[in-house]
Scaffold this motif. Structure first.
Motif, short mmCIF file in Angstrom:
data_model
loop_
_atom_site.label_atom_id
_atom_site.label_comp_id
_atom_site.label_asym_id
_atom_site.label_seq_id
_atom_site.Cartn_x
_atom_site.Cartn_y
_atom_site.Cartn_z
N THR A 47 0.83 -1.21 0.00
CA THR A 47 0.00 0.00 0.00
C THR A 47 0.86 1.25 0.00
O THR A 47 0.53 2.24 -0.67
N ALA A 48 1.98 1.22 0.72
CA ALA A 48 2.86 2.39 0.81
C ALA A 48 3.70 2.58 -0.45
O ALA A 48 4.00 3.73 -0.82
N LEU A 49 4.06 1.50 -1.14
CA LEU A 49 5.02 1.61 -2.23
C LEU A 49 4.43 1.45 -3.64
O LEU A 49 5.08 1.83 -4.61
N LEU A 50 3.25 0.86 -3.75
CA LEU A 50 2.70 0.55 -5.07
C LEU A 50 1.42 1.34 -5.34
O LEU A 50 0.75 1.77 -4.40
N PRO A 51 1.08 1.47 -6.62
CA PRO A 51 -0.22 2.06 -6.93
C PRO A 51 -1.33 1.18 -6.34
O PRO A 51 -1.14 -0.02 -6.10
N THR A 52 -2.51 1.74 -6.15
CA THR A 52 -3.62 1.05 -5.49
C THR A 52 -3.96 -0.29 -6.15
O THR A 52 -4.10 -1.31 -5.47
N ASP A 59 -2.06 -8.07 -2.58
CA ASP A 59 -2.84 -8.59 -1.46
C ASP A 59 -3.53 -9.90 -1.83
O ASP A 59 -3.53 -10.87 -1.08
N ALA A 60 -4.15 -9.92 -3.02
CA ALA A 60 -4.88 -11.12 -3.46
C ALA A 60 -3.93 -12.30 -3.66
O ALA A 60 -4.23 -13.43 -3.24
N VAL A 61 -2.78 -12.05 -4.28
CA VAL A 61 -1.82 -13.13 -4.53
C VAL A 61 -1.26 -13.65 -3.21
O VAL A 61 -1.24 -14.87 -2.97
N VAL A 62 -0.80 -12.77 -2.34
CA VAL A 62 -0.23 -13.19 -1.06
C VAL A 62 -1.28 -13.85 -0.19
O VAL A 62 -1.05 -14.90 0.42
N GLY A 63 -2.48 -13.26 -0.15
CA GLY A 63 -3.57 -13.84 0.65
C GLY A 63 -3.97 -15.21 0.14
O GLY A 63 -4.15 -16.15 0.93
N GLY A 64 -4.09 -15.36 -1.16
CA GLY A 64 -4.46 -16.65 -1.75
C GLY A 64 -3.39 -17.71 -1.51
O GLY A 64 -3.70 -18.85 -1.15
N ALA A 65 -2.13 -17.34 -1.71
CA ALA A 65 -1.04 -18.29 -1.48
C ALA A 65 -0.96 -18.70 -0.01
O ALA A 65 -0.78 -19.89 0.31
N THR A 66 -1.13 -17.74 0.88
CA THR A 66 -1.11 -18.04 2.31
C THR A 66 -2.25 -18.97 2.69
O THR A 66 -2.06 -19.95 3.42
#
Length: 185
Positions: A47-52, A59-66
């Protein structure tokens, strides 16, 4: 026996639980805490470093993989050992499996760990001995099944191995041994 480990025979097939769940619940809980912390930290960084849009995709990729990793890690909690007229199907959730034709069972016996050969929580494969271990609870009864010949097995998700024996935690060692061929004991 814990709730969910007692299974009736279904159509000539026995379903026997893999022992207590407490230790494995602790492993899954620890992994969940680490996974959630990782996802939260990555969310704030993205959120701090990338466009929205890119942050939401991350978030979706990390959340899904987790979530997938946690589901795979939790899968041994609902695993049972299945014994039917043709084979013994031993699984450690989605993480490992071996199908043992009844004709390939050489010997089956209770296993009593010693300080030199302890039973440890989790999944293991010893390449030297060919011993595959599925232990959801080292405090539950353990059964070792030796094979007449090497059998194909899967461990650590997708790794293919040739096993010569399997060590299983079980809710009912006597029932499991009684379901195996008489000559194997």
């Amino acid at each position: 026996m814990t709730v969910g480990d007692s299974h009736a025979d279904v159509g000539g097939s026995s379903r026997i639980g893999m022992g207590k769940r407490g230790g494995w619940w602790a492993v899954v809980a620890g992994m969940t805490v680490v996974g959630v912390l990782e996802a939260v930290v990555l969310h704030f960084l993205a959120t701090a470093l990338l466009p929205t849009v890119a942050a939401r995709i991350a978030d979706a990729v990390v959340g899904g993989a987790t979530l997938l990793v946690l589901l795979a890690a939790a899968s041994p909690l609902w695993t049972v050992i299945r014994v039917d007229n043709a084979r013994v199907r031993a699984r450690f959730g989605w993480l490992a499996a071996v199908d043992i034709p009844r004709t390939e069972i050489g010997k089956a016996e209770r296993f009593r760990p010693t300080p030199q050969r302890p039973a440890e929580l989790g999944l293991d494969f010893d390449a030297d001995s060919g011993l595959l271990s599925f232990i959801r609870s080292p405090g539950s009864p353990l059964v070792r099944i030796d094979f007449r010949a090497e059998l194909p097995a899967r461990t650590r998700g997708t790794r293919r191995v040739r096993a010569r024996a399997v060590l299983l935690s079980t809710s009912d060692a006597e029932r499991l041994l009684a379901a195996l061929p008489t000559a194997a004991r």
